[in-house]
Scaffold this motif. Structure first.
Motif, short mmCIF file in Angstrom:
data_model
loop_
_atom_site.label_atom_id
_atom_site.label_comp_id
_atom_site.label_asym_id
_atom_site.label_seq_id
_atom_site.Cartn_x
_atom_site.Cartn_y
_atom_site.Cartn_z
N ASN A 143 -10.57 131.15 23.32
CA ASN A 143 -10.00 131.82 22.72
C ASN A 143 -9.18 131.28 21.80
OD1 ASN A 143 -11.88 133.84 23.04
ND2 ASN A 143 -10.06 134.84 24.69
N ALA A 144 -8.84 131.20 20.26
CA ALA A 144 -8.04 130.72 19.38
C ALA A 144 -8.01 131.13 17.83
CB ALA A 144 -8.22 129.50 19.51
N VAL A 145 -6.59 130.81 17.55
CA VAL A 145 -6.49 130.68 16.12
C VAL A 145 -7.19 129.37 15.28
CG1 VAL A 145 -5.39 130.96 14.47
CG2 VAL A 145 -5.50 132.81 15.58
N ILE A 146 -8.04 129.94 14.97
CA ILE A 146 -8.58 128.49 14.32
C ILE A 146 -8.13 127.66 12.74
CG2 ILE A 146 -10.74 126.97 13.75
CD1 ILE A 146 -12.65 129.22 15.63
N TRP A 147 -7.65 126.68 12.76
CA TRP A 147 -7.45 126.27 11.20
C TRP A 147 -7.91 125.20 11.00
CZ3 TRP A 147 -1.83 126.20 8.98
CH2 TRP A 147 -1.85 124.99 8.08
N TYR A 148 -8.62 125.15 9.34
CA TYR A 148 -9.28 124.19 9.14
C TYR A 148 -8.96 124.21 7.49
CZ TYR A 148 -13.58 121.46 7.18
OH TYR A 148 -13.93 120.37 7.27
N SER A 149 -8.15 123.28 6.94
CA SER A 149 -7.94 123.14 5.95
C SER A 149 -8.52 121.54 5.07
CB SER A 149 -6.43 123.35 5.67
OG SER A 149 -6.00 121.35 6.07
N ASP A 150 -8.60 121.84 4.00
CA ASP A 150 -9.24 119.98 2.83
C ASP A 150 -8.65 120.25 1.77
OD1 ASP A 150 -10.83 118.25 3.12
OD2 ASP A 150 -12.83 120.14 2.22
N LEU A 151 -8.70 119.03 2.01
CA LEU A 151 -7.48 118.41 -0.20
C LEU A 151 -9.12 118.42 -0.51
CD1 LEU A 151 -5.05 116.65 -1.07
CD2 LEU A 151 -6.52 114.63 -0.26
N ARG A 152 -7.53 119.10 -1.73
CA ARG A 152 -9.02 118.81 -3.01
C ARG A 152 -8.95 118.53 -3.88
NH1 ARG A 152 -10.68 122.31 -0.64
NH2 ARG A 152 -10.88 124.86 -0.95
N ASN A 153 -9.86 117.74 -4.65
CA ASN A 153 -10.40 116.41 -5.70
C ASN A 153 -9.70 115.55 -4.72
OD1 ASN A 153 -10.12 118.08 -7.79
ND2 ASN A 153 -7.95 118.87 -7.78
N SER A 154 -9.94 115.09 -3.61
CA SER A 154 -10.14 113.81 -3.34
C SER A 154 -10.80 112.40 -4.36
CB SER A 154 -10.14 113.24 -1.63
OG SER A 154 -12.01 113.86 -1.90
N THR A 155 -11.59 112.96 -4.15
CA THR A 155 -12.87 111.62 -5.19
C THR A 155 -12.20 111.09 -5.93
OG1 THR A 155 -14.77 112.45 -3.86
CG2 THR A 155 -14.98 111.43 -5.94
N VAL A 156 -11.40 112.44 -7.03
CA VAL A 156 -10.80 112.14 -8.32
C VAL A 156 -9.38 111.00 -8.10
CG1 VAL A 156 -9.50 112.70 -9.72
CG2 VAL A 156 -10.82 114.13 -9.37
N LEU A 157 -8.46 111.19 -7.15
CA LEU A 157 -7.48 110.87 -6.31
C LEU A 157 -8.37 109.04 -6.36
CD1 LEU A 157 -5.93 113.77 -4.49
CD2 LEU A 157 -4.52 112.71 -6.93
N GLY A 158 -9.10 109.41 -5.55
CA GLY A 158 -9.55 108.35 -4.96
C GLY A 158 -9.52 106.93 -5.74
N ASP A 159 -10.44 107.63 -7.67
CA ASP A 159 -10.73 107.02 -8.50
C ASP A 159 -9.05 106.02 -9.06
OD1 ASP A 159 -13.40 106.63 -8.10
OD2 ASP A 159 -13.44 108.84 -9.22
N GLN A 160 -8.59 107.67 -9.02
CA GLN A 160 -7.09 106.96 -9.32
C GLN A 160 -5.76 106.18 -9.12
OE1 GLN A 160 -5.11 110.76 -9.66
NE2 GLN A 160 -5.98 110.92 -12.14
N LEU A 161 -6.39 105.88 -7.49
CA LEU A 161 -4.88 105.73 -6.93
C LEU A 161 -4.92 103.98 -6.01
CD1 LEU A 161 -3.48 108.69 -4.96
CD2 LEU A 161 -2.67 107.43 -7.21
N SER A 162 -4.25 103.10 -5.63
CA SER A 162 -5.52 101.66 -5.44
C SER A 162 -5.31 102.15 -3.61
CB SER A 162 -3.97 100.96 -5.07
OG SER A 162 -2.76 101.36 -4.53
#
Length: 397
Positions: A219-238
């Motif tokens: 039995n556990a508390v389950i945590w799931y988090s996900d970054l937003r707009n990662s595709t846009v960041l990938g296009d902007q950043l090296s």
């Protein structure tokens, strides 16, 4: 003082016996040093240091002083770099110059080499310093740095160590190095597995849970988090900037989980799957930790965004849920992953996905929020994809 040869043989036997048992702990080093003193060796201080394979820890050391309380392992972090203390130390001198062994009478003004730490040794009553480098692999330019130990002895006898005493120390140091090499290997294995699997999963793997399907229901508390707009960041950043950005995001989310007692299980692309195990049926305690981690992650993100350009702000969605999951090995026999599976693990991912639709950063199920009603605000039932019933969702107050 006469050397007790029988006691020396007893130390060797003790060290070999301990080498055959797991785990090998720092207590073995303390007992070995104490027994050397009791056997008639004029040892005031014994130090052993070694490099380690770890993402954050660069080196470890154990130190024994006659008549002083014994400290546990001292850690030297990669991020601290090569300190002035290390660069001016006897150990660095020996490693850098590839000198397997040397000894110095530290009260002799003509002695060479001389190191700043000798002032401390003189004040403590030290007279003679003896250092050995012990290889764990064939000689190479990096052998001492990466695969060996530095072992040093400090005498407090007026005339230092005798030649007979130094021979005994050479002999005993090989036994000590053998035992501590095993301890280092065990610690490196646990450290490396913990870095990639998490501490709990690493312990289970080392205990024998290495077959496909090995695991147990928890039995556990389950945590799931996900970054937003990662595709846009990938296009902007090296590439390097994107990697640094992802690590900043993980420091906010996974870092908060670890700091509040949770266990990060997987990085799924730019998502984080983690658990807060429920021990002894104390569900509220696990929920309190997870809620604190959620708030901490938002605070960390606010700080990170204050350092970033307006068009490169980070955000994430987070789902929190409680349930029974199978915690164990999944995959194929040739490539296993230690993770959680089950309906509750799927549901928490669906809850996180609803953060986009609802416009909240953090959402929790009723089964989670009910344990801290003063921290959460109901927003009503919502249908979740793949879940046969609407789920009451809550957001942070």
């Amino acid at each position: 003082m006469t050397i007790d040869k029988t006691a020396i043989d007893g130390i060797k036997t003790y060290l070999i016996e301990r080498a055959l048992l797991s785990p090998v702990t720092p207590e073995v080093f303390r007992i070995g040093c104490q027994r050397l003193h009791e056997a008639g060796l004029p040892v005031l201080r014994i130090n052993m240091s070694w490099g380690t394979l770890h993402p954050t820890i660069g080196a470890l050391s154990l130190r024994w002083w006659k008549g002083r309380e014994f400290d546990d392992i001292t850690r030297y972090m990669h991020q601290d770099g090569e300190s002035e203390e290390w660069l001016s130390s006897p150990g660095y001198y020996a490693v850098h110059n590839q000198i397997p062994e040397f000894d110095v009478f530290i009260n002799d003004e003509t002695a060479h080499p001389v190191f700043p730490v000798f002032d401390e040794f003189k004040e403590a009553g030290g007279t003679h310093y003896f250092l050995r480098l012990i290889r764990f692999s064939e000689p190479s330019p990096l052998a001492f740095d990466l695969d060996g130990m530095i072992l040093s002895f400090l005498s407090d006898a007026p005339n230092g160590f005798t030649s007979e005493e130094m021979d005994v120390l050479r002999d005993i140091s090989d036994y000590m190095a053998l035992v501590l090499k095993i301890a280092v290997r065990e610690r490196i294995t646990l450290n490396t597995l913990s870095a990639y699997l998490g501490e709990n999963a690493a312990s289970q793997v080392l205990s024998g849970s290495i077959k496909l399907g090995d695991g147990n229901n928890i039995n556990a508390v389950i945590w799931y988090s996900d970054l937003r707009n990662s595709t846009v960041l990938g296009d902007q950043l090296s590439g390097p900037d994107l990697l640094a950005t992802l690590n900043s995001y993980f420091a906010c989310t996974a870092g908060a989980v670890s700091d509040h007692g949770g266990e990060v299980l997987r990085f799924v692309g730019d998502a984080v799957l983690a658990i807060f195990p429920i021990h002894n049926e104390d569900i509220k305690e696990a929920c309190v930790k997870a809620t604190a981690a959620a708030k901490d992650s938002l605070a960390r993100l606010e700080y990170v965004n204050a350092q970033r350009a307006p068009d490169q702000q980070l955000s994430f969605g987070l789902g929190l849920h409680i349930g029974e999951v199978m915690f164990g090995n999944i995959g194929i026999p040739e490539r296993l992953d230690f993770s959680v599976t089950g309906p509750a693990a799927n549901e928490v991912a669906r809850i996180e996905n609803m953060t986009k639709e609802i416009g909240e950063s953090v959402l929790a199920s009723q089964s989670f929020a009910s344990h801290q009603p003063d921290q959460w605000c109901a927003i009503g039932p919502r249908p979740l994809r793949g879940v046969g019933r609407p789920v009451n969702l809550f957001t942070l107050k």
